[in-house]
Motif scaffolding. Structure first.
Motif, PDB file in Angstrom:
ATOM      1  N   TYR A  19       9.046  22.021  -4.572  1.00 38.48           N
ATOM      2  CA  TYR A  19       8.826  20.686  -4.629  1.00 38.48           C
ATOM      3  C   TYR A  19       9.234  19.727  -3.465  1.00 38.48           C
ATOM      4  O   TYR A  19       9.575  18.507  -3.677  1.00 38.48           O
ATOM      5  CB  TYR A  19       9.240  20.199  -6.025  1.00 38.48           C
ATOM      6  N   SER A  20       9.959  20.266  -2.487  1.00 34.99           N
ATOM      7  CA  SER A  20      10.646  19.588  -1.391  1.00 34.99           C
ATOM      8  C   SER A  20       9.656  18.649  -0.732  1.00 34.99           C
ATOM      9  O   SER A  20      10.258  17.578  -0.330  1.00 34.99           O
ATOM     10  CB  SER A  20      11.525  20.514  -0.331  1.00 34.99           C
ATOM     11  N   TYR A  21       8.543  18.756  -0.292  1.00 41.24           N
ATOM     12  CA  TYR A  21       7.637  17.816   0.316  1.00 41.24           C
ATOM     13  C   TYR A  21       7.267  16.482  -0.706  1.00 41.24           C
ATOM     14  O   TYR A  21       7.278  15.318  -0.283  1.00 41.24           O
ATOM     15  CB  TYR A  21       6.530  18.520   0.641  1.00 41.24           C
ATOM     16  N   ALA A  22       7.206  16.903  -2.075  1.00 38.39           N
ATOM     17  CA  ALA A  22       6.973  15.784  -2.952  1.00 38.39           C
ATOM     18  C   ALA A  22       8.107  15.008  -3.044  1.00 38.39           C
ATOM     19  O   ALA A  22       8.136  13.755  -3.014  1.00 38.39           O
ATOM     20  CB  ALA A  22       6.683  16.455  -4.270  1.00 38.39           C
ATOM     21  N   LEU A  23       9.379  15.615  -2.980  1.00 33.36           N
ATOM     22  CA  LEU A  23      10.602  14.658  -3.183  1.00 33.36           C
ATOM     23  C   LEU A  23      10.999  14.208  -1.778  1.00 33.36           C
ATOM     24  O   LEU A  23      11.371  13.042  -1.982  1.00 33.36           O
ATOM     25  CB  LEU A  23      11.902  15.905  -3.513  1.00 33.36           C
ATOM     26  N   PHE A  24      10.344  14.582  -0.827  1.00 33.11           N
ATOM     27  CA  PHE A  24      10.513  13.893   0.536  1.00 33.11           C
ATOM     28  C   PHE A  24       9.803  12.859   0.602  1.00 33.11           C
ATOM     29  O   PHE A  24      10.061  11.588   0.786  1.00 33.11           O
ATOM     30  CB  PHE A  24      10.299  14.825   1.588  1.00 33.11           C
ATOM     31  N   VAL A  25       8.481  12.822   0.103  1.00 34.12           N
ATOM     32  CA  VAL A  25       7.568  11.596  -0.067  1.00 34.12           C
ATOM     33  C   VAL A  25       8.163  10.670  -0.918  1.00 34.12           C
ATOM     34  O   VAL A  25       7.864   9.318  -0.569  1.00 34.12           O
ATOM     35  CB  VAL A  25       6.003  12.093  -0.379  1.00 34.12           C
ATOM     36  N   THR A  26       8.490  11.235  -2.124  1.00 33.08           N
ATOM     37  CA  THR A  26       9.282  10.028  -2.996  1.00 33.08           C
ATOM     38  C   THR A  26      10.341   9.420  -2.519  1.00 33.08           C
ATOM     39  O   THR A  26      10.544   8.244  -2.716  1.00 33.08           O
ATOM     40  CB  THR A  26       9.712  10.914  -4.302  1.00 33.08           C
ATOM     41  N   ALA A  27      11.133  10.088  -1.776  1.00 33.66           N
ATOM     42  CA  ALA A  27      12.208   9.481  -0.938  1.00 33.66           C
ATOM     43  C   ALA A  27      11.800   8.211  -0.039  1.00 33.66           C
ATOM     44  O   ALA A  27      12.240   7.312  -0.079  1.00 33.66           O
ATOM     45  CB  ALA A  27      13.091  10.499  -0.154  1.00 33.66           C
ATOM     46  N   LEU A  28      10.620   8.820   0.614  1.00 36.07           N
ATOM     47  CA  LEU A  28       9.997   7.593   1.712  1.00 36.07           C
ATOM     48  C   LEU A  28       9.467   6.247   0.805  1.00 36.07           C
ATOM     49  O   LEU A  28       9.623   5.315   1.207  1.00 36.07           O
ATOM     50  CB  LEU A  28       9.115   8.325   2.305  1.00 36.07           C
ATOM     51  N   MET A  82       0.865  -1.002  -0.005  1.00 37.19           N
ATOM     52  CA  MET A  82      -0.145   0.105   0.060  1.00 37.19           C
ATOM     53  C   MET A  82       1.006   1.284   0.161  1.00 37.19           C
ATOM     54  O   MET A  82       0.663   2.285  -0.564  1.00 37.19           O
ATOM     55  CB  MET A  82      -0.771   0.071   1.456  1.00 37.19           C
ATOM     56  N   MET A  83       2.042   1.212   0.599  1.00 36.57           N
ATOM     57  CA  MET A  83       2.905   2.408   0.430  1.00 36.57           C
ATOM     58  C   MET A  83       3.189   2.856  -0.896  1.00 36.57           C
ATOM     59  O   MET A  83       3.177   4.072  -1.136  1.00 36.57           O
ATOM     60  CB  MET A  83       4.310   1.934   1.134  1.00 36.57           C
ATOM     61  N   GLN A  84       3.311   2.103  -1.748  1.00 36.73           N
ATOM     62  CA  GLN A  84       3.608   2.346  -3.259  1.00 36.73           C
ATOM     63  C   GLN A  84       2.363   3.352  -3.784  1.00 36.73           C
ATOM     64  O   GLN A  84       2.666   4.171  -4.211  1.00 36.73           O
ATOM     65  CB  GLN A  84       3.977   1.013  -4.145  1.00 36.73           C
ATOM     66  N   LEU A  85       1.319   2.577  -3.505  1.00 34.85           N
ATOM     67  CA  LEU A  85       0.009   3.171  -4.064  1.00 34.85           C
ATOM     68  C   LEU A  85      -0.197   4.675  -3.348  1.00 34.85           C
ATOM     69  O   LEU A  85      -0.741   5.517  -3.763  1.00 34.85           O
ATOM     70  CB  LEU A  85      -1.510   2.135  -3.891  1.00 34.85           C
ATOM     71  N   ILE A  86      -0.163   4.497  -2.130  1.00 34.53           N
ATOM     72  CA  ILE A  86      -0.212   5.797  -1.184  1.00 34.53           C
ATOM     73  C   ILE A  86       0.600   6.778  -1.469  1.00 34.53           C
ATOM     74  O   ILE A  86       0.339   7.938  -1.836  1.00 34.53           O
ATOM     75  CB  ILE A  86      -0.252   5.609   0.325  1.00 34.53           C
ATOM     76  N   GLY A  87       1.925   6.439  -1.732  1.00 38.86           N
ATOM     77  CA  GLY A  87       3.003   7.389  -2.002  1.00 38.86           C
ATOM     78  C   GLY A  87       2.812   7.762  -3.452  1.00 38.86           C
ATOM     79  O   GLY A  87       2.959   9.271  -3.689  1.00 38.86           O
ATOM     80  N   ALA A  88       2.370   7.244  -4.530  1.00 37.71           N
ATOM     81  CA  ALA A  88       2.310   7.672  -5.650  1.00 37.71           C
ATOM     82  C   ALA A  88       1.098   8.663  -5.742  1.00 37.71           C
ATOM     83  O   ALA A  88       1.091   9.611  -6.704  1.00 37.71           O
ATOM     84  CB  ALA A  88       2.014   6.564  -6.808  1.00 37.71           C
ATOM     85  N   THR A  89       0.003   8.313  -4.916  1.00 33.12           N
ATOM     86  CA  THR A  89      -1.215   9.051  -4.882  1.00 33.12           C
ATOM     87  C   THR A  89      -0.750  10.510  -4.363  1.00 33.12           C
ATOM     88  O   THR A  89      -0.902  11.762  -4.795  1.00 33.12           O
ATOM     89  CB  THR A  89      -2.288   8.615  -4.124  1.00 33.12           C
TER      90      THR A  89
END
Length: 186
Positions: free
Chosen positions: A73-82, A44-51
């Motif tokens: 875009y630092s927040y988007a990049l941070f979620v992408t890292a996670l 689910m992390m992949q689906l939630i992260g992508a969303t």
């Protein structure tokens, strides 16, 4: 340190940093969705992260295009890292995205150059300091700062139009100060 004069140079790479962030975040979203769809192990992390990443990127594009506001875009990049950290392949990419998230704001800041009686300091990463004796000429004319080094290096950049209520001096006053400092050394 308090500087006698501070000149702010326009950052011309903001749009490039934004586009690079959008490209990397969007490519990651596609890879996360592809991994989620094609894998037997549904995380689910992949689906939630992508969303979440897609939502953050769309909101930023809307704020930038429709509202004309500056975005990060630092927040988007941070979620992408996670999310990359949860992937079964290339989890080391999370470290790269984390670094990009941390330096994105700094990469979009205007460059400030502080002029003092003993040195000239560029507020960059890493911080650069020069002595007055390193220059043959420094001039500010029509919002264009020219730094002419003795080693034939030439820096010519446009100054920023951002007025933050600072007490701006005249170009002539700044130029005569620089001439005085350079000739005092010679």
């Amino acid at each position: 340190m308090i500087y006698k004069y501070v000149v702010t140079l326009e950052n011309t790479s903001r749009r490039l940093v934004d586009r690079f962030s959008i490209l990397l975040s969007s490519a990651s979203v596609l890879l996360f969705l592809l991994q989620y769809i094609s894998s037997d192990d549904k995380r689910m992390m992949q689906l939630i992260g992508a969303t979440v990443i897609a939502l953050l990127v769309v909101i930023n594009i809307f704020r930038l295009k429709k509202l004309g506001k500056s975005v990060t875009y630092s927040y988007a990049l941070f979620v992408t890292a996670l999310t990359w950290a949860s992937m079964p392949y290339f989890p080391w990419l999370s470290a790269l995205f984390l670094v990009m998230a941390l330096v994105e704001r700094q990469a979009k800041k205007n460059l400030e150059i502080g002029f003092n009686d003993d040195r000239i300091v560029f507020n960059s990463i890493p911080r650069k300091q020069y002595e007055w004796e390193d220059f043959t000429n420094i001039m500010l004319r029509d919002n264009l700062l020219t730094l002419d080094f003795k080693n034939n290096k030439l820096i010519q950049r446009e100054t920023s139009d951002d007025d933050e209520g600072e007490d701006d001096c005249s170009e002539d006053e700044f130029n005569s100060y620089c001439r005085e400092r350079i000739h005092k050394i010679v």
